[in-house]
Design an enzyme around this catalytic site. Structure first.
Site, PDB file in Angstrom:
ATOM      1  N   GLY A  29      11.620  15.683   4.077  1.00 56.77           N
ATOM      2  CA  GLY A  29      11.187  14.321   3.754  1.00 56.77           C
ATOM      3  C   GLY A  29      11.428  14.062   2.278  1.00 56.77           C
ATOM      4  O   GLY A  29      12.170  14.801   1.615  1.00 56.77           O
ATOM      5  N   GLU A 128      -0.101  -4.832  -2.299  1.00 59.84           N
ATOM      6  CA  GLU A 128      -0.818  -4.200  -1.185  1.00 59.84           C
ATOM      7  C   GLU A 128      -2.284  -4.042  -1.557  1.00 59.84           C
ATOM      8  O   GLU A 128      -2.662  -4.221  -2.724  1.00 59.84           O
ATOM      9  CB  GLU A 128      -0.177  -2.848  -0.837  1.00 59.84           C
ATOM     10  CG  GLU A 128       1.216  -3.019  -0.251  1.00 59.84           C
ATOM     11  CD  GLU A 128       1.824  -1.742   0.290  1.00 59.84           C
ATOM     12  OE1 GLU A 128       1.259  -0.663   0.062  1.00 59.84           O
ATOM     13  OE2 GLU A 128       2.873  -1.834   0.944  1.00 59.84           O
ATOM     14  N   HIS A 244      -5.255   4.299   9.081  1.00 60.81           N
ATOM     15  CA  HIS A 244      -4.681   3.023   8.640  1.00 60.81           C
ATOM     16  C   HIS A 244      -5.314   1.908   9.457  1.00 60.81           C
ATOM     17  O   HIS A 244      -5.416   2.015  10.680  1.00 60.81           O
ATOM     18  CB  HIS A 244      -3.159   3.033   8.819  1.00 60.81           C
ATOM     19  CG  HIS A 244      -2.478   1.931   8.071  1.00 60.81           C
ATOM     20  ND1 HIS A 244      -2.597   0.610   8.442  1.00 60.81           N
ATOM     21  CD2 HIS A 244      -1.703   1.948   6.970  1.00 60.81           C
ATOM     22  CE1 HIS A 244      -1.907  -0.135   7.583  1.00 60.81           C
ATOM     23  NE2 HIS A 244      -1.358   0.657   6.681  1.00 60.81           N
ATOM     24  N   ARG A 290      -8.287   0.899   2.074  1.00 63.46           N
ATOM     25  CA  ARG A 290      -8.067   1.106   3.510  1.00 63.46           C
ATOM     26  C   ARG A 290      -9.308   1.573   4.266  1.00 63.46           C
ATOM     27  O   ARG A 290      -9.546   1.158   5.394  1.00 63.46           O
ATOM     28  CB  ARG A 290      -6.964   2.148   3.709  1.00 63.46           C
ATOM     29  CG  ARG A 290      -5.623   1.571   3.438  1.00 63.46           C
ATOM     30  CD  ARG A 290      -4.528   2.552   3.727  1.00 63.46           C
ATOM     31  NE  ARG A 290      -3.268   1.873   3.450  1.00 63.46           N
ATOM     32  CZ  ARG A 290      -2.095   2.465   3.426  1.00 63.46           C
ATOM     33  NH1 ARG A 290      -2.008   3.757   3.666  1.00 63.46           N
ATOM     34  NH2 ARG A 290      -1.004   1.779   3.176  1.00 63.46           N
ATOM     35  N   HIS A 351      -3.395   8.303  10.044  1.00 65.45           N
ATOM     36  CA  HIS A 351      -2.187   7.930   9.315  1.00 65.45           C
ATOM     37  C   HIS A 351      -1.792   8.937   8.243  1.00 65.45           C
ATOM     38  O   HIS A 351      -0.613   9.228   8.066  1.00 65.45           O
ATOM     39  CB  HIS A 351      -2.439   6.564   8.670  1.00 65.45           C
ATOM     40  CG  HIS A 351      -1.277   6.000   7.917  1.00 65.45           C
ATOM     41  ND1 HIS A 351      -0.064   5.742   8.516  1.00 65.45           N
ATOM     42  CD2 HIS A 351      -1.137   5.630   6.615  1.00 65.45           C
ATOM     43  CE1 HIS A 351       0.770   5.237   7.614  1.00 65.45           C
ATOM     44  NE2 HIS A 351       0.155   5.171   6.455  1.00 65.45           N
ATOM     45  N   ARG A 386      -6.486   7.445  -0.183  1.00 66.68           N
ATOM     46  CA  ARG A 386      -5.214   7.209  -0.874  1.00 66.68           C
ATOM     47  C   ARG A 386      -4.968   5.718  -1.077  1.00 66.68           C
ATOM     48  O   ARG A 386      -5.147   4.910  -0.166  1.00 66.68           O
ATOM     49  CB  ARG A 386      -4.072   7.790  -0.041  1.00 66.68           C
ATOM     50  CG  ARG A 386      -2.698   7.434  -0.544  1.00 66.68           C
ATOM     51  CD  ARG A 386      -1.628   8.111   0.284  1.00 66.68           C
ATOM     52  NE  ARG A 386      -1.485   7.534   1.598  1.00 66.68           N
ATOM     53  CZ  ARG A 386      -0.503   6.704   1.953  1.00 66.68           C
ATOM     54  NH1 ARG A 386       0.411   6.335   1.082  1.00 66.68           N
ATOM     55  NH2 ARG A 386      -0.432   6.240   3.181  1.00 66.68           N
TER      56      ARG A 386
HETATM   57  C1  LIG Z   1       4.479   4.752   9.699  1.00 66.41           C
HETATM   58  C2  LIG Z   1       4.249   5.228   8.288  1.00 66.41           C
HETATM   59  C3  LIG Z   1       4.331   4.333   7.236  1.00 66.41           C
HETATM   60  C4  LIG Z   1       4.124   4.756   5.925  1.00 66.41           C
HETATM   61  N1  LIG Z   1       4.296   3.878   4.891  1.00 66.41           N
HETATM   62  C5  LIG Z   1       4.233   4.345   3.615  1.00 66.41           C
HETATM   63  C6  LIG Z   1       4.574   3.510   2.516  1.00 66.41           C
HETATM   64  O1  LIG Z   1       4.941   2.351   2.680  1.00 66.41           O
HETATM   65  N2  LIG Z   1       4.490   4.038   1.264  1.00 66.41           N
HETATM   66  C7  LIG Z   1       4.102   5.335   1.027  1.00 66.41           C
HETATM   67  O2  LIG Z   1       4.039   5.757  -0.131  1.00 66.41           O
HETATM   68  N3  LIG Z   1       3.783   6.125   2.063  1.00 66.41           N
HETATM   69  C8  LIG Z   1       3.858   5.684   3.332  1.00 66.41           C
HETATM   70  N4  LIG Z   1       3.564   6.522   4.369  1.00 66.41           N
HETATM   71  C9  LIG Z   1       3.227   7.912   4.069  1.00 66.41           C
HETATM   72  C10 LIG Z   1       4.499   8.630   3.632  1.00 66.41           C
HETATM   73  O3  LIG Z   1       5.574   8.183   4.408  1.00 66.41           O
HETATM   74  C11 LIG Z   1       4.373  10.129   3.773  1.00 66.41           C
HETATM   75  O4  LIG Z   1       3.152  10.581   3.271  1.00 66.41           O
HETATM   76  C12 LIG Z   1       5.494  10.815   3.000  1.00 66.41           C
HETATM   77  O5  LIG Z   1       6.736  10.275   3.380  1.00 66.41           O
HETATM   78  C13 LIG Z   1       5.442  12.299   3.263  1.00 66.41           C
HETATM   79  O6  LIG Z   1       6.593  12.883   2.742  1.00 66.41           O
HETATM   80  P1  LIG Z   1       6.768  14.444   2.836  1.00 66.41           P
HETATM   81  O7  LIG Z   1       8.123  14.739   2.291  1.00 66.41           O
HETATM   82  O8  LIG Z   1       5.607  15.121   2.250  1.00 66.41           O
HETATM   83  O9  LIG Z   1       6.716  14.755   4.421  1.00 66.41           O
HETATM   84  P2  LIG Z   1       7.580  14.191   5.640  1.00 66.41           P
HETATM   85  O10 LIG Z   1       8.426  13.056   5.275  1.00 66.41           O
HETATM   86  O11 LIG Z   1       6.638  14.006   6.775  1.00 66.41           O
HETATM   87  O12 LIG Z   1       8.543  15.410   5.962  1.00 66.41           O
HETATM   88  C14 LIG Z   1       8.033  16.629   6.467  1.00 66.41           C
HETATM   89  C15 LIG Z   1       9.206  17.510   6.825  1.00 66.41           C
HETATM   90  O13 LIG Z   1       8.763  18.831   7.141  1.00 66.41           O
HETATM   91  C16 LIG Z   1       9.423  19.292   8.316  1.00 66.41           C
HETATM   92  N5  LIG Z   1       8.577  20.324   8.936  1.00 66.41           N
HETATM   93  C17 LIG Z   1       7.271  20.223   9.291  1.00 66.41           C
HETATM   94  N6  LIG Z   1       6.845  21.401   9.801  1.00 66.41           N
HETATM   95  C18 LIG Z   1       7.901  22.260   9.764  1.00 66.41           C
HETATM   96  C19 LIG Z   1       8.092  23.605  10.173  1.00 66.41           C
HETATM   97  N7  LIG Z   1       7.112  24.333  10.718  1.00 66.41           N
HETATM   98  N8  LIG Z   1       9.313  24.152  10.013  1.00 66.41           N
HETATM   99  C20 LIG Z   1      10.334  23.442   9.477  1.00 66.41           C
HETATM  100  N9  LIG Z   1      10.206  22.162   9.067  1.00 66.41           N
HETATM  101  C21 LIG Z   1       9.001  21.580   9.215  1.00 66.41           C
HETATM  102  C22 LIG Z   1       9.590  18.032   9.138  1.00 66.41           C
HETATM  103  O14 LIG Z   1      10.565  18.199  10.126  1.00 66.41           O
HETATM  104  C23 LIG Z   1       9.989  17.037   8.043  1.00 66.41           C
HETATM  105  O15 LIG Z   1      11.353  17.161   7.743  1.00 66.41           O
HETATM  106  C24 LIG Z   1       3.777   6.110   5.686  1.00 66.41           C
HETATM  107  C25 LIG Z   1       3.682   7.004   6.740  1.00 66.41           C
HETATM  108  C26 LIG Z   1       3.924   6.584   8.037  1.00 66.41           C
HETATM  109  C27 LIG Z   1       3.838   7.576   9.160  1.00 66.41           C
END
Ligand SMILES: Cc1cc2nc3c(=O)[nH]c(=O)nc-3n(C[C@H](O)[C@H](O)[C@H](O)COP(=O)(O)OP(=O)(O)OC[C@H]3O[C@@H](n4cnc5c(N)ncnc54)[C@H](O)[C@@H]3O)c2cc1C
Length: 546
Positions: A29, A128, A244, A290, A351, A386
């Site tokens: 991500g 927001e 959310h 929220r 969320h 948050r």
């Molecule tokens: C619908 C929605 C809308 C949102 N809107 C917003 C917004 O507008 N603004 C904002 O700031 N935040 C928003 N958020 C929150 C935000 O998107 C997330 O908190 C953020 O993108 C998380 O990023 P990350 O890189 O930590 O994890 P993620 O993007 O969730 O990535 C996690 C990664 O880890 C991998 N993974 C997990 N477990 C394993 C494992 N055991 N082995 C190998 N790989 C694994 C997954 O496959 C994925 O690639 C939103 C969330 C959602 C669900």
């Protein structure tokens, strides 16, 4: 908790295929990919991800990224809004890093190719809930995460990083307490993999899949938190799960989110009788933090005997709606709702997890060699609630910091792994209990909690934990073992905190109790019993009045 297996899978490392990296990043991500780009200059980087690369919460993010980017705004104003939303539990140091370093990383993201919405040469900034000013950059109206993920994936594909898709990372490998990589397996063939690395960065995202209703995609099962805890790391703030307020109230799993930005543009919340109710709950009305809006909706739906409320943007012209919220407009239409003509049925849903693996500001977890960033980590930036659109910003700021720490770890020599990672093979065949677990979480560890419900749920999760030690190299078995462990930890934290604050609401302790609970609740894997928690004091925040 009386039972904690060190490993979730049975793998003989000597017979597993071995991959060697300087820096191993688990997750693709915003946090993992940005960390990878920053880490590439320190050595060989491997990114491992459970499904295809662009899967995780990031591509689902709609509203945008918050950062002080215009002359009317400042990091100090962003800090104030973040600290107020966090209900007294944000770490000021962590928030300070977030808001001061954030704008630079957003500019860098633009430099890396992310195309945010512009008017001429100016970024269009959205508003927001609980933000004092317009400060949210967004892309294609409401598809910000998709654009961020696209830009980062493109850069990573061109950088010197190796990407292993459809690999499930199950456990950290440690030698004398130092993390030397991880053990995982191919999600399709079950082939075991030993991923050796001088630095391992967990960027595995959140855990919405622990609930029967969530916006989070299927990969969000809390694996990184469970893995780190089993390896000896502390976890913190787990009682703070963000629900959310406005997911589309139709039968979907995961739920489709109706972004906070819709309320930011003026949408009103109406109850079953068509009355606007938010002003009765908070002076900030629809733009209150929220947790407040979520509980108000819960209360209104309960009071009027329905399972949803209405979100009304019909006062907005159709063209403006279609331009600002093209994805939301289209998805609502697909469910028979023309949001320009009639209100959208909405209800709160799980969320975001404010808590996670406890890290310092350099992303160290306390297990040497193991770092964490993004939603999996708990730096203290979010406190008890948050602030909208601070999460992707956190992924950027702390992704970059994790990469820097990994660079330092890369200078160390890696010890030879002497032991084998081993868990008892599963005694019984895998039984899928995930739906039961999810329902228990929603019913007892949800928006409104009580001591009795939490204790009953905790007992069930602990039972499940003993029964379902994964053992097998099978994705759903490992995920279920992780979910059971994390569910037990969240329920334990929620039971321990005998007050209400931010997203954690106890009907048996409805008041905030600063005298006894002004601190971050940390759970430790040692000793393995109910005494293994401590409250790390956090200074309450006094907002400046204007
Ligand atoms: C619908 C929605 C809308 C949102 N809107 C917003 C917004 O507008 N603004 C904002 O700031 N935040 C928003 N958020 C929150 C935000 O998107 C997330 O908190 C953020 O993108 C998380 O990023 P990350 O890189 O930590 O994890 P993620 O993007 O969730 O990535 C996690 C990664 O880890 C991998 N993974 C997990 N477990 C394993 C494992 N055991 N082995 C190998 N790989 C694994 C997954 O496959 C994925 O690639 C939103 C969330 C959602 C669900």
């Amino acid at each position: 908790m009386s039972f904690l297996p060190r490993f979730s899978v049975a793998v003989d490392l000597k017979s597993a295929t071995t991959e060697e990296f300087d820096i191993l990043i688990v997750g693709s991500g915003v946090a993992g990919l940005y960390a990878a780009l920053k880490a590439a200059r320190y050595g060989r980087v491997g990114i491992v991800t459970k499904e295809e690369i662009a899967q995780g919460s990031t591509p689902y993010a709609q509203g945008g990224i918050a950062a002080a980017l215009c002359p009317q705004d400042s990091p100090a104003m962003h800090l104030q809004d973040t600290m107020v939303a966090g209900a007294g539990l944000c770490s000021r140091e962590a928030v300070s890093a977030l808001v001061t370093e954030g704008p630079g990383h957003v500019r860098e993201l633009i430099h890396l190719g992310a195309q945010f919405d512009m008017e001429g040469d100016r970024l269009v900034l959205g508003k927001e809930g609980a933000h004092g000013v317009r400060r949210i950059v967004h892309a294609q109206g409401d598809a910000t995460g998709r654009e961020v993920e696209r830009a980062l994936v493109e850069q990573v594909r061109n950088a010197d990083c190796e990407v292993l898709e459809r690999v499930v990372v199950a456990d950290a490998v440690t030698v004398d307490g130092r993390c030397c990589g991880a053990v995982g397996f191919d999600a399709e063939t079950g082939e075991p993999l030993h991923l050796r690395a001088k630095a391992t960065i967990l960027a595995t995202g959140g855990a919405g899949q622990l609930y029967s209703t969530t916006t989070n995609p299927s990969v969000c099962t809390g694996d990184g938190i469970a893995l780190a805890y089993r390896a000896g790391a502390k976890v913190a703030d787990l009682e703070f799960v963000q629900f959310h307020p406005t997911a589309l109230a139709v039968d979907l799993f995961p739920k489709f989110l109706i972004s906070e930005a819709v309320r930011g543009e003026g949408a009103l919340l109406l109850n079953e009788a068509g009355e606007r109710f938010m002003p009765r709950y908070d002076a900030r009305a629809e733009l209150a933090p929220r947790d407040i809006v979520t509980r108000a909706i819960w209360e209104e739906a309960r009071r009027t005997g329905t399972d949803h409320v209405q979100l009304d943007l019909t006062a907005h012209p159709l063209d403006a709606i279609r331009e600002r919220f093209p994805m939301i407009y289209q998805t609502c239409l697909e469910h028979g709702i023309d949001m320009a003509v009639r209100p959208i049925p909405v209800y709160p849903t799980a969320h975001y997890l404010m808590g996670g693996v406890k890290t310092d500001l350099r992303c160290h977890t306390g297990v040497e060699g193991l770092l964490a960033c993004g939603e999996v980590a708990c730096t203290g930036v979010h406190g008890a609630n948050r602030l909208a659109s601070n999460s992707m910003l956190e992924g950027l700021v702390f992704g970059a910091r994790a990469a820097e720490s990994a660079g330092t770890l890369c200078r160390q020599e890696l010890p030879e792994v002497r032991t084998h990672s081993a868990a008892p093979r599963a005694q019984a065949a895998f039984t899928d209990c995930r739906d039961t677990l999810r329902q228990l979480m929603w019913d007892n560890v949800g928006i409104v909690r009580s001591g009795g419900g939490l204790a009953r749920a905790l007992a069930k999760f602990e039972e499940l934990l003993v029964l379902q030690t994964a053992g097998e190299l099978r994705r759903e078995a490992v995920e279920q073992a992780n979910m059971a462990l994390l569910a037990a930890l969240i329920a334990r934290a929620a039971l321990v905190r005998q007050e209400s604050r931010g997203a954690h609401y106890r009907e048996d302790y409805p008041e905030t109790d600063g005298a006894n609970w002004q601190g971050r609740l940390e759970l430790s894997p040692v000793p393995l019993d109910e005494t293994a928690w401590e409250l790390e004091p956090e200074q309450a925040f006094a907002p400046e009045r204007d």
